[in-house]
Each structure stands twice: as C-alpha cells, then as structure tokens.
Design a protein around this motif. Structure first.
Motif, PDB file in Angstrom:
ATOM      1  N   ASP A   1      -8.567  -7.453   0.537  1.00  6.22           N
ATOM      2  CA  ASP A   1      -7.733  -6.314   0.877  1.00  6.22           C
ATOM      3  C   ASP A   1      -7.606  -5.451  -0.383  1.00  6.22           C
TER       4      ASP A   1
ATOM      5  N   THR B   1       1.378   4.672  -3.111  1.00  7.03           N
ATOM      6  CA  THR B   1       1.247   6.106  -2.852  1.00  7.03           C
ATOM      7  C   THR B   1       2.384   6.902  -3.488  1.00  7.03           C
TER       8      THR B   1
ATOM      9  N   MET C   1      -5.695  -3.227  -1.289  1.00  9.56           N
ATOM     10  CA  MET C   1      -4.351  -2.861  -1.705  1.00  9.56           C
ATOM     11  C   MET C   1      -3.473  -4.078  -1.970  1.00  9.56           C
TER      12      MET C   1
ATOM     13  N   GLU D   1       0.822  -1.214   0.000  1.00  4.31           N
ATOM     14  CA  GLU D   1       0.000   0.000   0.000  1.00  4.31           C
ATOM     15  C   GLU D   1       0.853   1.259   0.000  1.00  4.31           C
TER      16      GLU D   1
END
Length: 460
Positions: free
Chosen positions: A454, A175, A456, A171
C-alpha cells in the motif's frame, strides 16, 4: 565465509532491520538471498549492550503496537511487545499528569484486524503491569492545580482531537499542507498551554527532534500511531527484533564480519572475502554508508541522541510509564523505569532507569541528568549507579519539510536501496521501505511477491 565464485539471486548489504526484513520477503518467494554485514552482529542501530545482567539499548527505540509492519513482516510471529502504561506521564510544577488518547484503540485495528495483529496485542495485554491506584484520603476537597494540558475544556478538546486523528486514514493525513511541525501545531485548534505542555514534548520524544523542524506530515503520522496504539518495547531489548529476523531466515543467509567495498548490478566485492556474483544488489545500510558505496546518494542531516542508563535498588516510579518534562528544565527529554515495562532488562532485585537526551550532549552530562531526574521522579539520585552512556551523533535521519516519505528504492535495474532514510525515520519506516524495495526488486526479476504494498501505509 564466502565460497569462491559463489553466487546468489540477490545480495543485501547490511543486516539491520531493513535488510533482514527485505531478505524475508524475498526468500519467502523463492529468491536466493545472501545478507552481508560488516559488523560482528546483526541489528545495526537496534543493538543492546549486556552489563551485569542489565540489557541496555544503545538508542531508545520507541515502538507502537499500532505499527502495521510489525505484523506484515515475515519472521516476527514470535515477537513479544511490552507496553507502557496507556498514554504518557507529563511532569509539570512538581506533579505528574497523565495524558493520552481517550481510550485504548490499539488491540487489532492498528494491524487491520489481522490474526497476527491480534496475537501481538494479546501478548502485550497479558504482559502489561497494571498501574497502581492512588489511595483515597479523607478531608475537604482542594482545587486541583492547573495542568500542562489546560483546564477541563482544554483536555476535552485534546481528547476529541486525538480521537479524530485515530479515526483518520493515513492517506488523508498525507494530503494536509506540509509545514515544519512546530509551525503546524499552532494551526491545530488547540490552546497554547496544551501544545506547549503536552504536544511539543511528546513529538520531540517521538521524532527525536527537540526543535520540531520535522515535516508536519511525519509529525501527524507519529501522533496517529500514538492515538491508535500503545507505546511499547521489544521484550529483552531492542536487538530482540533483528535477532528474531536473522534467526528465522534460512541457515547461511546472514554473513557477519564481511565488509563490502564495491557494488554493481551483478556483483559485490568485499575487503577480505573476495567477490560474490548476483543478479541484483540491495543496499540496506545507513544513509552515510550507502553514499560511500554509491557516491551521489543524498546524505540527510541527523538528530543526535544520547541514552543514559542508571541502576537503582528501588523503582522511583510505581508504574511502567513514559515520563516527559513539560517544563523542559533539564537535558532529559523523556525517561522511564524500563525494568517496570520489561522486567527481563534488569536482574532480580535491581531497577533500570533509562533516560534520553536529544541534541548534542552538554558538558557534565551525568551530573546534569541526575539532577534533572531527581526533580522528575521526586527522589534523590545520588546513590544511583551509572551503567552506560550511549551517544550516537547520527542516531535518527532528519525529516525536515518538505519530506518525501517514499523516496525511490530503485536506483538502476539491478541496484536498489532501502532503510529508514527512504521512508520515515522509525522502525515502521525501515520495515516498510524493506517491503517496498523487495517488491520492486522481485518484479524486475519476474517474481511475484504476496502482500501488495500500500503506497500510503508508511505509518498507518
């Protein structure tokens, strides 16, 4: 054959790995499911041709032991993975150089410590041939030539970078600022020789993208899987994975040779087998076939892939390694003595060498590939037998920046879509997309599925 007025809770169109995996998730929750496949076999692009005792993959699908969906997908408990030697071999200036993570970290962490992850890792360890050690010779020490990874300090930096990447949660990688992969490599703090001699050829192989136009986030996820696991192949051929998924579904779930011509939220119409009523439809075909059934769906561009298979009497390499060309002096992006990785892919006494060409194949492909392989392996290839040349112009959906790693799987309530073109263009992405679609579809039917998704976890 479909019975007149037959019905099911869900009809899945397409029996590739994504459709078969989605069927497993749904049937395990008690949702009656039928999978329709136009071809006479399951697996889609993960197919294997049998020629004179050889097992020849049509597309060179590289897997990682760290792919979490291999352990999260029901029906794959018996899957056997055959690992390559740790890291990769890089050919440069007539020499082979080993490159890879500082230490194997793929045993159970890649599968989040699950028992099934440990089982797959143990099978891979047990089946991994050991690389032979080079004999020591007496005499004065000679300075080593420069490697495609740079000097000792550069190699230490690379090792540290891969170690940090392995420890970084997926995750956090998602980003990072998104750029084309080729651009992003210049921002990673590694010397240009290491980038050009190792990371570029490695990512080109993992992404099937020689120009590295792929999103840097997808490239980071590919390197993350490399840093955490081992490259591997399914024992027996690429089709072993979909065949195992199909065989472990309830009898009668999968119907091959049934071509779907029209879909709606409550039925599918077929070319020769009438209409099948249902409560929901899940399209699990390739992107182009899905768009033909539902005009308006976006069709991505694709990376063409050509796989050339040769038979030899003796292995040109003594270990089961993936071999990259850092110098890029020929058409072959990567090659391997596949029968060293998985002995079941060649008959006794024969050797299988499989080589992958990325992009449109050049004229005179076989001669060019033979010449390039002679340089890469350091041996004559004139006596090698060409077993097959498999070319697929739409082998891998492209993932240029910006790329949505989780494209919507619900088109309408009752109509859904999944596949590697909805996540990442990998087996991991296809399986993860199937699980996402199954959860959304089941929720709309009022059914709870175990193992929450999930959001991510595409390539964790």
């Amino acid at each position: 054959m479909l019975e007149p007025a037959q019905s099911a809770d869900v009809v899945i169109v397409g029996a590739g790995v994504s459709g078969l995996a989605a069927a497993h998730h749904l049937t395990r929750a008690g949702v009656t499911t039928v999978v329709l496949e136009a071809a006479p076999y399951t697996g889609g692009r993960m197919s294997t041709e049998k020629v004179d005792g050889f097992r020849l993959d049509r597309i060179g699908q590289l897997l990682f032991t760290s792919y979490p969906e291999l352990t999260r997908t029901p029906g794959l408990d018996a899957l056997v993975l055959r690992p390559f030697a740790p890291g990769v071999l890089v050919h440069s200036d007539g020499r082979h150089h080993r490159a890879g993570p500082p230490a194997p970290t793929w045993s159970t962490k890649g599968a989040r410590g699950s028992a099934r992850g440990a089982l797959i890792a143990a099978r891979a360890l047990a089946s991994a041939p050991r690389a032979p050690r080079a004999p020591r010779t007496a005499g004065p020490a000679t300075p080593r030539p420069a490697t495609p990874l740079g000097g000792a300090l550069d190699q230490a930096r690379l090792s540290a970078a891969l170690g940090r990447l392995a420890a970084t949660p997926a995750e956090r990688l998602l980003t990072r600022r998104e750029l084309p992969a080729a651009q992003a490599l210049a921002t990673r703090g590694l010397p240009s020789r290491t980038v050009d001699g190792f990371l570029r050829p490695l990512l080109s192989a993992l992404l099937s993208d020689p120009g590295l136009t792929t999103s840097s986030r997808c490239a980071d996820l590919a390197l993350h899987a490399f840093a955490r696991g081992r490259l591997c192949l399914p024992e027996g051929g690429a089709d072993a994975l979909p065949e195992l998924l199909a065989a472990t579904l309830p009898p009668g779930t999968v119907r091959t040779g049934v071509r779907v011509t029209e879909v709606s939220t409550t039925s599918v119409r077929t070319a020769d087998h009438g209409e099948l009523a249902c409560r929901s439809v899940l399209l699990a075909t390739g992107a182009r076939a899905a768009a033909e059934l539902l005009p308006g769906l976006r069709v991505p561009s694709f990376h063409p892939v050509t796989v050339v298979h040769h038979a030899t009497s003796e292995p040109p390499l003594a270990e089961p390694a993936l071999l990259l060309d850092a110098d890029r002096r020929g058409p072959v992006a990567y090659t391997a003595v596949v029968s060293q990785v998985d002995p079941s892919r060649a008959p006794a006494g024969r050797t299988l060498v499989s080589s992958t060409v990325l992009g449109p194949p050049p004229p005179g492909l076989d001669a060019l590939v033979r010449g390039h392989l002679a340089e890469l392996y350091g041996t004559s290839t004139s006596g090698w037998e060409t077993l097959a040349v498999h070319h697929d112009p739409e082998a891998v959906p492209a993932m240029p920046a910006p790329h949505d790693l989780h494209r919507p799987v619900r088109l309408l309530t009752g109509l859904y879509v999944c596949g590697d073109h909805r996540d990442t263009s990998t087996v991991q992405g296809a399986l993860h997309s199937a699980r996402r679609a199954a959860h959304v579809l089941a929720a709309d039917l009022g059914v709870d599925l175990p193992d929450a998704v999930d959001p991510m976890s595409t390539a964790a």
